[in-house]
Every structure is written in structure tokens, then in C-alpha cells.
Write a protein that holds these residues in place. Structure first.
Motif, short mmCIF file in Angstrom:
data_model
loop_
_atom_site.label_atom_id
_atom_site.label_comp_id
_atom_site.label_asym_id
_atom_site.label_seq_id
_atom_site.Cartn_x
_atom_site.Cartn_y
_atom_site.Cartn_z
N GLY A 64 27.06 49.70 -38.23
CA GLY A 64 26.68 48.97 -37.02
C GLY A 64 26.40 49.91 -35.86
N TYR A 65 27.28 50.90 -35.70
CA TYR A 65 27.16 51.85 -34.59
C TYR A 65 25.87 52.67 -34.72
CZ TYR A 65 28.52 55.42 -31.20
OH TYR A 65 28.55 56.26 -30.12
N THR A 66 25.68 53.29 -35.88
CA THR A 66 24.50 54.15 -36.05
C THR A 66 23.20 53.34 -36.03
OG1 THR A 66 24.73 54.11 -38.47
CG2 THR A 66 25.75 55.95 -37.30
N SER A 67 23.24 52.11 -36.53
CA SER A 67 22.04 51.27 -36.51
C SER A 67 21.69 50.86 -35.08
CB SER A 67 22.25 50.03 -37.37
OG SER A 67 22.37 50.39 -38.73
N ALA A 68 22.70 50.60 -34.26
CA ALA A 68 22.44 50.26 -32.85
C ALA A 68 21.75 51.43 -32.15
CB ALA A 68 23.75 49.90 -32.14
N LEU A 69 22.25 52.64 -32.38
CA LEU A 69 21.63 53.82 -31.77
C LEU A 69 20.20 53.99 -32.26
CD1 LEU A 69 24.58 56.40 -31.94
CD2 LEU A 69 23.99 54.82 -30.08
N ARG A 70 20.01 53.78 -33.56
CA ARG A 70 18.67 53.90 -34.14
C ARG A 70 17.72 52.86 -33.54
NH1 ARG A 70 17.39 52.84 -40.43
NH2 ARG A 70 15.15 52.69 -40.21
N LEU A 71 18.20 51.63 -33.40
CA LEU A 71 17.35 50.59 -32.79
C LEU A 71 16.93 50.97 -31.38
CD1 LEU A 71 18.96 47.20 -33.87
CD2 LEU A 71 16.64 47.99 -34.36
N LEU A 72 17.87 51.46 -30.60
CA LEU A 72 17.54 51.83 -29.22
C LEU A 72 16.57 53.00 -29.16
CD1 LEU A 72 21.01 51.37 -27.51
CD2 LEU A 72 19.03 49.83 -27.44
N ASP A 73 16.67 53.92 -30.12
CA ASP A 73 15.75 55.06 -30.17
C ASP A 73 14.35 54.63 -30.63
OD1 ASP A 73 17.70 56.82 -29.35
OD2 ASP A 73 18.17 57.53 -31.39
N GLU A 74 14.30 53.79 -31.66
CA GLU A 74 13.03 53.46 -32.31
C GLU A 74 12.41 52.15 -31.84
OE1 GLU A 74 13.81 53.63 -36.51
OE2 GLU A 74 14.51 55.71 -36.40
N GLN A 75 13.22 51.22 -31.36
CA GLN A 75 12.72 49.90 -30.97
C GLN A 75 13.39 49.45 -29.67
OE1 GLN A 75 12.45 47.09 -34.36
NE2 GLN A 75 13.21 48.79 -35.62
N PRO A 76 13.16 50.17 -28.59
CA PRO A 76 13.90 49.90 -27.35
C PRO A 76 13.65 48.52 -26.74
CG PRO A 76 12.12 51.48 -26.96
CD PRO A 76 12.21 51.27 -28.45
N ALA A 77 12.65 47.79 -27.20
CA ALA A 77 12.37 46.45 -26.67
C ALA A 77 13.33 45.39 -27.23
CB ALA A 77 10.93 46.04 -26.98
N VAL A 78 14.15 45.75 -28.19
CA VAL A 78 15.06 44.79 -28.81
C VAL A 78 15.95 44.14 -27.75
CG1 VAL A 78 16.80 46.57 -29.37
CG2 VAL A 78 16.79 44.43 -30.64
N THR A 79 16.10 42.79 -27.85
CA THR A 79 16.95 42.07 -26.90
C THR A 79 18.10 41.35 -27.58
OG1 THR A 79 15.65 40.02 -26.98
CG2 THR A 79 15.01 41.68 -25.32
N ALA A 80 18.05 41.24 -28.91
CA ALA A 80 19.12 40.54 -29.63
C ALA A 80 19.22 41.08 -31.05
CB ALA A 80 18.86 39.04 -29.67
N VAL A 81 20.47 41.06 -31.57
CA VAL A 81 20.72 41.55 -32.91
C VAL A 81 21.58 40.55 -33.67
CG1 VAL A 81 21.78 43.40 -34.28
CG2 VAL A 81 20.55 43.96 -32.21
#
Length: 188
Positions: A64-81
Motif C-alpha cells: 500500500g505504501y509503495t503503491s501510493a508513492l508510485r501513484l503520486l509519482d506516475e499519476q499525480p491527478a489521482v483523487t481517490a483509491v
């Protein structure tokens, strides 16, 4: 599938369109069912769903932690998970906070299984609640029936789930108080 849809409908109703999925082990049947329901929901709502919207891995805090960081790096427009379980969600929340994201103001998080900690983390985790006691009781009753009548197959049964809404998706929900954990506590 209905549980996943319940969580996603909640996020959609709150205005989220950039929804991602941090899922568990892709070899796990439940993971496959949840990720397919995720894809179907996005398609039905005419939202894009490339494979990059789903991050499979272990059912763990670390994933969960590493995926959150990856999402913010690669898909910063994400608003919900939408997370495959609460452990993944707890890790994702820590990852988002480590990058300065506020939950739910910057990003909403939904878990799955309604772990007892979901109500005491800050913010409280919105999560799918399975009727675990009913499931256990019915499984035992089915075991007894099959044991008594060995030639019969066990029926498939689906029990309804609920969404427990907390502050990780909805800032209007009251924060956790100690009275939820310890009735008649001095802090109530």
C-alpha cells in the motif's frame, strides 16, 4: 463484485473521477473479482481504465505504501483509491501522508474488510464490512449439512455487505472518539 461497486459508487457520488485501485495478489480469486468489478465500473461510467490504474501486489502495508508513492509519482491527478483490503489502505494512507497529501481533502481512500483498526486510525478508514459472524455461522451449518448428506454439494450463498463511511472519504463524518472503543470512558 457488488462490494467493489458499493465502494466505487460512494467515491463517484463524492465527485471522484480519477480513481485508482491498489489490489492484492492477482492469483487470488477475490483479487481478480474485485479488479474486474473495478474495470467494469469505470467502463460503465465512461472513465478510462488502462492497466496502469490497477496496481497489483501483496496484501500488505508495504505494498500500500509503495503503491501510493508510485501513484503520486506516475499519476499525480489521482483523487481517490480503492484498496483490496484494509492493510493495503493503511499503508497507502501512510504513503500519501508521507508526501504531504491530506486525506480526504487531497485524496480519498477506501479499504476492504473493515478491520477493527479502521475505526481508530486517523482519519478513520471508510471500508467494506463483511458480515463475518453470519458467514461463519452459515459455513458451519453448511459443513454440518454436507457431512450429514455426503452426496450433496454445498450451495453457494452471497451475503450482503455494507460500506462503513468514515473520514478517509468524507470529511463531514465525525472523528473517532474513545467512546466508540470504550463505552463510558472519561473522554466522552
Amino acid at each position: 463484485a457488488a462490494s467493489t461497486r458499493l465502494a466505487l459508487e460512494h467515491l463517484f457520488a463524492l465527485g471522484h473521477r480519477e480513481i485508482r485501485c491498489i489490489s492484492g495478489d492477482p492469483q487470488n480469486r477475490n483479487t481478480r473479482l474485485r479488479t474486474e468489478a473495478f474495470r467494469r465500473f469505470l467502463r460503465q461510467h465512461r472513465l478510462p481504465c488502462p492497466e496502469t490504474h490497477i496496481l497489483p501486489g501483496a496484501y500488505s502495508l508495504q505494498h500500500g505504501y509503495t503503491s501510493a508513492l508510485r501513484l503520486l509519482d506516475e499519476q499525480p491527478a489521482v483523487t481517490a483509491v480503492f484498496c483490496g483490503d484494509d492493510m493495503i489502505a493503511f499503508g497507502a494512507m501512510a504513503g500519501f501522508r508521507a508526501r504531504g497529501r491530506r486525506i480526504p481533502d487531497d485524496i480519498a481512500v477506501v479499504g476492504f474488510m473493515n478491520d477493527p483498526l479502521a475505526g481508530v486510525v486517523d482519519p478513520g478508514l471508510t471500508s467494506i464490512q463483511y458480515p463475518m459472524q453470519d458467514m461463519g455461522r452459515r459455513a458451519f451449518e453448511t459443513f454440518l449439512r454436507v457431512r450429514k448428506h455426503p452426496g450433496r454439494s454445498a450451495p453457494q450463498e452471497y451475503l450482503p455487505t455494507t460500506l462503513v463511511v468514515r473520514r478517509s472519504t468524507d470529511p463531514t463524518v465525525a472523528p473517532f472518539t474513545s467512546s466508540e472503543l470504550i463505552p463510558n470512558s472519561p473522554n466522552t
